[in-house]
Write a protein that holds these residues in place. Structure first.
Motif, mmCIF file in Angstrom:
data_model
loop_
_atom_site.group_PDB
_atom_site.id
_atom_site.type_symbol
_atom_site.label_atom_id
_atom_site.label_comp_id
_atom_site.label_asym_id
_atom_site.label_seq_id
_atom_site.Cartn_x
_atom_site.Cartn_y
_atom_site.Cartn_z
ATOM 1 N N ALA A 286 -14.976 -6.048 3.669
ATOM 2 C CA ALA A 286 -16.551 -5.830 3.951
ATOM 3 C C ALA A 286 -16.949 -4.440 3.191
ATOM 4 O O ALA A 286 -17.412 -3.477 3.922
ATOM 5 C CB ALA A 286 -16.856 -6.070 5.384
ATOM 6 N N VAL A 287 -16.941 -4.382 1.793
ATOM 7 C CA VAL A 287 -17.243 -3.152 1.299
ATOM 8 C C VAL A 287 -18.814 -3.234 0.949
ATOM 9 O O VAL A 287 -19.489 -2.167 1.397
ATOM 10 C CB VAL A 287 -16.604 -2.776 -0.044
ATOM 11 N N MET A 288 -19.098 -4.276 0.286
ATOM 12 C CA MET A 288 -20.600 -4.575 0.027
ATOM 13 C C MET A 288 -20.726 -6.212 0.090
ATOM 14 O O MET A 288 -19.613 -6.857 0.111
ATOM 15 C CB MET A 288 -20.933 -4.044 -0.964
ATOM 16 N N ASP A 289 -21.945 -6.824 0.092
ATOM 17 C CA ASP A 289 -21.810 -8.175 0.132
ATOM 18 C C ASP A 289 -21.438 -8.550 -1.389
ATOM 19 O O ASP A 289 -21.351 -7.917 -2.233
ATOM 20 C CB ASP A 289 -23.247 -8.572 0.402
ATOM 21 N N THR A 290 -21.078 -9.983 -1.214
ATOM 22 C CA THR A 290 -20.471 -10.405 -2.745
ATOM 23 C C THR A 290 -21.384 -10.467 -3.749
ATOM 24 O O THR A 290 -21.087 -10.315 -4.998
ATOM 25 C CB THR A 290 -20.028 -12.064 -2.176
ATOM 26 N N THR A 291 -22.732 -10.755 -3.531
ATOM 27 C CA THR A 291 -23.911 -10.494 -4.422
ATOM 28 C C THR A 291 -23.744 -9.292 -5.488
ATOM 29 O O THR A 291 -23.468 -9.033 -6.404
ATOM 30 C CB THR A 291 -25.140 -10.685 -4.106
ATOM 31 N N ALA A 292 -23.653 -8.053 -4.770
ATOM 32 C CA ALA A 292 -23.468 -6.873 -4.747
ATOM 33 C C ALA A 292 -22.350 -6.495 -5.731
ATOM 34 O O ALA A 292 -22.249 -5.769 -6.850
ATOM 35 C CB ALA A 292 -23.698 -6.009 -3.841
ATOM 36 N N SER A 293 -21.206 -6.952 -4.969
ATOM 37 C CA SER A 293 -19.949 -6.751 -5.645
ATOM 38 C C SER A 293 -19.723 -7.555 -6.965
ATOM 39 O O SER A 293 -19.237 -6.940 -8.058
ATOM 40 C CB SER A 293 -18.591 -7.394 -4.850
ATOM 41 N N SER A 294 -20.190 -8.669 -7.060
ATOM 42 C CA SER A 294 -19.945 -9.384 -8.525
ATOM 43 C C SER A 294 -20.970 -8.826 -9.488
ATOM 44 O O SER A 294 -20.603 -8.632 -10.416
ATOM 45 C CB SER A 294 -20.423 -10.976 -8.410
ATOM 46 N N LEU A 295 -22.109 -8.217 -8.974
ATOM 47 C CA LEU A 295 -22.979 -7.564 -9.978
ATOM 48 C C LEU A 295 -22.363 -6.326 -10.532
ATOM 49 O O LEU A 295 -22.398 -6.233 -11.708
ATOM 50 C CB LEU A 295 -24.417 -7.277 -9.371
ATOM 51 N N CYS A 296 -21.722 -5.771 -9.835
ATOM 52 C CA CYS A 296 -20.880 -4.514 -10.035
ATOM 53 C C CYS A 296 -19.813 -5.026 -10.925
ATOM 54 O O CYS A 296 -19.299 -4.086 -12.059
ATOM 55 C CB CYS A 296 -20.442 -3.663 -8.912
ATOM 56 N N MET A 297 -18.883 -5.710 -10.705
ATOM 57 C CA MET A 297 -17.936 -6.132 -11.418
ATOM 58 C C MET A 297 -18.389 -6.749 -12.976
ATOM 59 O O MET A 297 -17.944 -6.143 -13.947
ATOM 60 C CB MET A 297 -17.270 -7.448 -10.631
ATOM 61 N N ASP A 298 -19.379 -7.707 -12.995
ATOM 62 C CA ASP A 298 -19.966 -8.116 -14.137
ATOM 63 C C ASP A 298 -20.328 -6.962 -15.149
ATOM 64 O O ASP A 298 -20.289 -6.857 -16.406
ATOM 65 C CB ASP A 298 -21.000 -9.237 -14.012
ATOM 66 N N ASN A 299 -20.980 -6.009 -14.569
ATOM 67 C CA ASN A 299 -21.444 -4.852 -15.420
ATOM 68 C C ASN A 299 -20.560 -3.617 -15.295
ATOM 69 O O ASN A 299 -21.079 -2.485 -16.057
ATOM 70 C CB ASN A 299 -22.894 -4.592 -14.737
#
Ligand code: UDP
Length: 239
Positions: free
Chosen positions: A194-207
């Protein structure tokens, strides 16, 4: 040596509530403002995304039977209140700032205009991004990820009030919870941390936007994070 030149600081609404658990604790917001001033004085460009959970959370409203989108718009308005409070504390100690909202409310703040935000940052004004992304079903963590990508911030500094990093389990419940010094977004997603929600995590990962998770309760931590000192947990594209 200074590590980061342009950062997005994500403050959860909960952090602003401090010990009160609700609303805005003046001592916390003053401490945050002071810590932001410290990094402005290092010539760091600072954008802040403020949450609203200390006032209203859309999910909680919709759980009580309210229309989800309406409840989420109320959550976005809560972030505007927090943003204005932070701006007030910053200006009180002589730090220039601008609030930009994703939902227009011209009498209160500027509308979000990417190029204008960047210009403010270049002039060493703190830019506070309010009203989330302007869309229901999103979070202010996702807002931090989105804005960080847009303004080409080098890192997101995620200030927490209850934890001082990313743990394998909730440390307040599980005494065997282990704190990571570094972890990848992929592992965060796989393990459902539970660091951040999955939408936020994937956006950070992709970018490829790194994230530093640390405690806001210890003064000076924002500066340490900016200087690249080892505090909390760093989340990277690949750890
Ligand atoms: N919210 C939203 N869209 C966004 C950002 C926020 O609908 O882009 C709403 C959502 O209801 C959320 C509330 O605003 O619960 C407050 O934001 P958040 O929960 O992210 O605040 P935090 O947990 O950081 O205090």
């Amino acid at each position: 040596m200074q590590k980061f030149n342009r950062v997005v600081l994500k403050l959860s609404g909960e952090a602003l509530a401090g010990e009160l658990g609700y609303g805005i604790d003046p001592t916390v917001i003053q401490s945050v403002a002071k810590q932001v001033k410290e990094i402005i004085e290092l010539d760091v460009e600072v954008a802040v995304v403020v949450g609203g959970g200390n006032i209203w959370r859309g999910m909680a409203g919709s759980a009580k039977g309210m229309d989800r989108a309406t409840a989420d718009y109320m959550g976005m308005l809560a972030t505007v209140m927090n943003s204005l409070a932070l701006q007030d504390s910053l200006e009180d100690i002589g730090v220039e700032s601008r609030v930009q909202t994703s939902i227009e409310m011209r009498q209160v703040a500027e509308p979000y205009i990417r190029r204008k935000a960047i210009r403010h940052l270049e002039k060493k004004r703190v830019v506070i991004f309010a009203a989330g992304t302007g869309n229901p079903y999103f979070s202010t963590d996702t807002t931090a990820a989105l804005r960080a990508a847009e303004i080409e911030a080098e890192v997101i500094l995620m200030a927490k009030n209850k934890v001082d990093g990313v743990y394998s389990a909730d440390p307040s419940v599980d005494e065997n919870a282990k704190k990571y010094s570094s972890i990848s977004y992929m592992d965060v997603l796989k393990e459902g941390l539970a660091v951040m929600d999955t939408t936020a995590s994937s956006l950070c990962m992709d970018n490829n936007i790194p994230l530093v998770v640390f405690s806001i309760m210890e003064e000076g931590n924002i500066k340490k994070a900016v200087l690249g000192e080892k505090i909390g947990t760093i989340v990277r594209g690949n750890s």
